[in-house]
Structure formats: structure tokens, C-alpha cells
Design an enzyme around this catalytic site. Structure first.
Site, PDB file in Angstrom:
ATOM      1  N   GLU A 254     -15.127 -45.710 -52.424  1.00  0.00           N
ATOM      2  CA  GLU A 254     -16.214 -44.903 -51.843  1.00  0.00           C
ATOM      3  C   GLU A 254     -16.375 -43.501 -52.175  1.00  0.00           C
ATOM      4  O   GLU A 254     -15.284 -42.822 -52.454  1.00  0.00           O
ATOM      5  CB  GLU A 254     -15.943 -44.948 -50.182  1.00  0.00           C
ATOM      6  CG  GLU A 254     -15.925 -45.836 -49.373  1.00  0.00           C
ATOM      7  CD  GLU A 254     -15.710 -45.752 -47.776  1.00  0.00           C
ATOM      8  OE1 GLU A 254     -16.042 -44.571 -47.475  1.00  0.00           O
ATOM      9  OE2 GLU A 254     -15.308 -46.594 -47.246  1.00  0.00           O
ATOM     10  N   ASN A 255     -17.549 -43.100 -52.693  1.00  0.00           N
ATOM     11  CA  ASN A 255     -17.866 -41.676 -52.994  1.00  0.00           C
ATOM     12  C   ASN A 255     -19.319 -41.479 -52.691  1.00  0.00           C
ATOM     13  O   ASN A 255     -20.090 -42.286 -53.021  1.00  0.00           O
ATOM     14  CB  ASN A 255     -17.311 -41.454 -54.486  1.00  0.00           C
ATOM     15  CG  ASN A 255     -17.648 -39.920 -54.882  1.00  0.00           C
ATOM     16  OD1 ASN A 255     -18.488 -39.979 -55.989  1.00  0.00           O
ATOM     17  ND2 ASN A 255     -17.286 -38.976 -54.147  1.00  0.00           N
TER      18      ASN A 255
END
Length: 485
Positions: free
Chosen positions: A373-374
Site C-alpha cells: 500500500e502506498n
């Protein structure tokens, strides 16, 4: 002679990630049970920092179940259960090689403790996974991502109850058996270290059902880690090609000053974030954790067989990365670094922190790493012609991808990267739609109103070129261009 990598590996997996509870909708359809996410209410009258379900009571839960006027956006999501085919086509056309999503536990075992799975729920995921593959993407499946059946909170004590270990393992076995030919990459527990922020969604422990909530949280995570190790062991027995990962919510935290006292305080806070990965990747409890528990007056119950179970470690590490914070000896909790820019929600923007964290994790564990996740949540504007000009998002990704490339040059074994919410979904923490992460705009507001049509943002076309070039056509950020003038 070792050659320093010049770019991303040829087989690098560019991907996107969502969670079932934030996008699927179809609340209580086809046998789905109620999950902890289904009682996340959107409260526009509350400040942002008060909107998440960190700690809630059984009284709140029962009231939410009876509430006919409240706004519970995760019950409708973005209607992904009906639109997934068209949505995945858009993501495949963008060039994604990896698509991470979760399977909603409450859609498979509606009460969590059911003897048999819900076949209608399984059929939906059969079709979803087939569609991911048909659009040229590898599925990466998260087995638990804030979708604990609510029954396990009300009639048990969430993950604090030992019984939940067996319920979860039974659920996972059904999926590991069913998708042997379709899924290679698994994450057992999403962001396993999130026991402060989002603690109820994560652990399903109502605060009024335990005498010592902090102790209950750590006992719940202990049970979760034992379950995770048991699932990992079973996965390797079922299919030797399975790659089973663990996941943290990443940091890092910086010392506010160079005073040794602040450096020590920061080290201690970081250690207890690393703790969860230390157990799941090394196979045993680190000694610093025992000191922490003693000083905090926390007792962890180890049942016979727990230590042996924990020896079954994960194959890779994954983590989410959004922001960094600072620490000092005067404060018990990390806090915002005001020297850094931030989005409208106060989440700091620190691309260099990603490189620091990648190096820290790889130095510590020496195993493959995936950033799962980013991204950046922003308010986006849909123009009259259907365009969305999100240069701010492009700048964010440019800077972070550049630092990923630098980390690979540093020697980090980075295998893949998932942008969070490649299509707009309901916010995890605040349950609002207006906090948008996607490359694809969904015409829907915080109250579920709108056409639900999909529109491609400027960042969609930019990211498509980045992926096609395997990370070479990133370009300069607006700030870097300004500095050259």
C-alpha cells in the site's frame, strides 16, 4: 563482480490494492454476514481524528445495528461486487501486473463460527479471481482485512478469544484449498501491528468486554500471529508454490532531536512496531518485547504449542507506507513532523522515508519485500468535460517511485509495489468517499449519491507510461523542476 542495479527488475510487479469492505458493497447479500466494517459510520460533524473506530463498546455496536438514519458507506462501497469486471478491465488497460484485494471473511463464514462456508460467497470470489487473471494481473489475496464477522465480537471477544484462532484457520483452509491453481501470493493479516489506530476494526475487541484493553489487544495479536503461522504452515503443505507474506503498517519514526534520550525513546517505539514482523519472519518473540510487556504490566498467555506454531515463518515481508512521525522522551506516542508537507488530513509526505524504511526492513530480515500500500488521499475535482487534473498525485508518486529505485540500488530485494486504491474507494479510517486515492475517479459522494460513472484522471495516463517503461519514465516532480529554474 556485483553490478549495482540500474532500475527495477524485469519481472517487477506494478500493482494496485483495495480491500473488500471498502469497495464491494452488497451488504448482507447472498448470505453475507455483518462484519466489523459494516458498522463504521460516516460522521461529517466530527473532526477527522475522531472518525476512526479505534475503540468502541458493545453499546455502540448494538446501536449501530439498529440505526436506520446513520450513514454507513462501507455497506455500499463503490458497488464493486457488480462493477468489478469493467473496473478490472480499466486497471488491466493501465498495465497493472498485480491486483491485491481481500476476501471478506463474513461473506464466506457469515458468523465466523459456522461449520460450513457460504457457497454463494465463494462463487463470487471464483469469478473475481478469474477476472483479475483474465485482465493480465496476478491476484494477491489478503485473508483478513478488517472484515471480521461481527458475531465474533458480540458472542466471543474478537481475537482475544482463543476460539477465533480455529475459526480463522478453518476459513483460510477453505480458500487455500480452493484457489491452488489460481492464486500464488497471499497475505494472511493486513497491517498486523495496527493495535492503536483502527484497533477495533483490526481485532474486533469491544472495550467493555475486557478488564485491561491494552493487554487484550496484545493477547489478541498473539492469537492472530499464532493463527497466521498455522495458516502459513498449512499453505506450504497444500501447495509448495504458494508464497505467503506478512504485512506491517510501515513507519519509520524519527527522533525529534539528536538528544540520546529522544533517540532511545524512538528506538523503543520502533522496536515495538518491528515486533510483529520479528515474530512472523524470525519465528519467536524477541527479548525486548518481554521487557516491554513487564514494564507495561501486560501478561501474554502462551498455550502449549504456540511457540512451535510460530516457527512457521512467512515467505516475504510486505508493508504499507503513507507517512512518518517523530518521537521524543517526553511523549508516549509519536506525533506529526511539521517540518514536512502534508495532505489535507495531516498525513505527512516523506518520499525519502520510504527508502529509509526499505533499507531498515531489508537489513533486518533479508527477505523479499513488497510494498502493498502506498498513495495519497486528496480532494479531487471532476471538471465539466470529465477530466480530473491531479498533478499533486503525480508528484507524490514520482517522488516515491524515485526513492524505491534508489532503494533497489542500495541492494533491497523489492519485488513489487501496490498503489493504494487505484480506483476511488471508501476511506478506511474516516469512512468518507471524498478522501480519494485513485487513478480512476468514481462519481459518488460521502453519502453514496452520484452517477457512479468512472472517469480517468491525469494520473491514470501518467502511471500507464511509468508501468510500460518499468519505472523509467517517471520524470521530475514539480518541485524539482522549480529548483532547476
Amino acid at each position: 563482480m556485483y553490478q549495482v542495479p540500474k532500475g527495477f527488475p524485469k519481472d517487477f510487479l506494478w500493482g494496485g490494492a483495495v480491500a473488500a469492505n471498502q469497495c464491494e458493497g452488497a451488504y448482507e447479500c447472498e448470505g453475507k454476514g455483518t462484519s466489523v466494517a459494516d458498522i463504521n459510520e460516516f460522521r461529517a460533524d466530527l473532526p477527522l481524528e475522531k472518525r476512526s473506530n479505534a475503540e468502541i463498546s458493545t453499546e455502540y455496536i448494538k446501536a449501530a445495528l439498529q440505526n436506520e438514519t446513520g450513514i454507513f458507506p462501507k455497506r455500499w462501497g463503490i458497488n464493486f461486487k457488480e462493477t468489478y469486471s469493467a473496473d478490472l478491465k480499466l486497471l488491466g488497460e493501465m498495465g497493472l501486473k498485480l491486483f491485491r484485494t481481500s476476501i471478506d471473511w463474513s461473506r464466506i463464514f457469515p458468523n465466523g463460527d459456522d461449520e460450513e462456508p457460504n457457497e454463494a460467497g465463494l462463487l463470487f470470489y471464483d469469478n473475481l479471481i478469474d477476472e483479475i487473471i483474465a485482465n493480465g494481473m496476478e491476484p494477491m489475496i489478503t485473508l483478513s482485512h478488517y472484515e471480521i464477522p461481527l458475531n465474533l465480537t458480540l458472542n466471543y471477544t474478537g481475537w482475544y478469544s482463543r476460539e477465533v484462532i480455529d475459526f480463522f484457520v478453518r476459513y483460510c483452509k477453505v480458500l487455500l484449498d480452493r484457489y491452488q491453481e489460481k492464486v500464488k501470493y497471499w497475505i494472511v493479516i493486513n497491517q498486523i501491528n495496527l493495535i492503536g489506530h483502527e484497533s477495533f476494526n483490526h481485532l474486533g475487541i469491544a472495550e467493555d468486554k475486557v478488564a485491561n484493553l491494552q493487554e487484550a489487544k496484545y493477547q489478541g495479536v498473539h492469537n492472530m500471529m499464532v493463527a497466521s503461522a498455522k495458516v502459513t504452515k498449512y499453505a506450504h503443505e497444500v501447495n509448495e508454490n504458494y508464497e505467503v507474506g506478512m504485512m506491517l503498517c510501515g513507519g519509520p519514526e524519527y527522533a525529534a532531536t539528536c538528544k540520546p534520550e529522544d533517540v532511545l525513546a524512538t528506538m523503543k517505539i520502533n522496536q515495538m512496531e518491528y515486533f510483529f514482523a520479528d515474530v512472523l519472519l524470525r519465528g519467536y518473540y524477541p527479548k525486548y518485547a518481554f521487557r516491554f510487556f513487564e514494564e507495561q504490566g501486560i501478561k501474554i498467555d502462551f498455550v502449549e504449542g504456540d511457540e512451535e506454531a510460530l516457527k512457521h515463518t512467512a515467505d516475504y515481508m510486505s508493508f504499507s507506507y503513507y507517512y512518518t512521525q517523530i518521537c521524543d522522551a517526553q511523549h508516549s506516542e509519536p506525533y506529526r513532523n511539521k517540518a514536512l508537507p502534508a495532505n489535507q488530513w495531516g498525513w505527512t509526505i516523506d518520499p525519502l522515508g520510504l527508502r529509509i524504511l526499505l533499507n531498515s526492513f531489508y537489513d533486518r530480515y533479508q527477505c523479499p519485500i513488497y510494498i502493498t500500500e502506498n498513495g495519497i488521499g486528496c480532494y479531487d475535482k471532476l471538471e465539466a468535460d470529465g477530466s480530473i487534473h491531479d498533478d499533486y498525485r503525480i508528484d507524490y508518486y514520482k517522488a516515491h517511485i524515485q526513492q524505491m529505485k534508489e532503494a533497489i540500488k542500495d541492494g533491497v530485494d523489492l519485488r513489487g509495489y501496490c498503489a493504494w486504491g487505484p480506483i476511488d474507494i471508501i476511506s478506511c479510517s474516516s469512512s468518507e468517499m471524498s478522501k480519494r486515492y485513485g487513478f480512476i475517479y468514481v462519481d459518488q459522494d460521502d453519502y453514496g449519491k452520484g452517477s457512479q460513472k468512472r472517469f480517468l484522471k491525469d494520473s491514470y495516463y501518467w502511471m500507464k507510461e511509468v508501468i510500460a517503461s518499468n519505472g523509467e519514465k517517471v520524470g521530475q516532480t514539480h518541485e524539482e523542476n522549480e529548483n532547476k529554474k
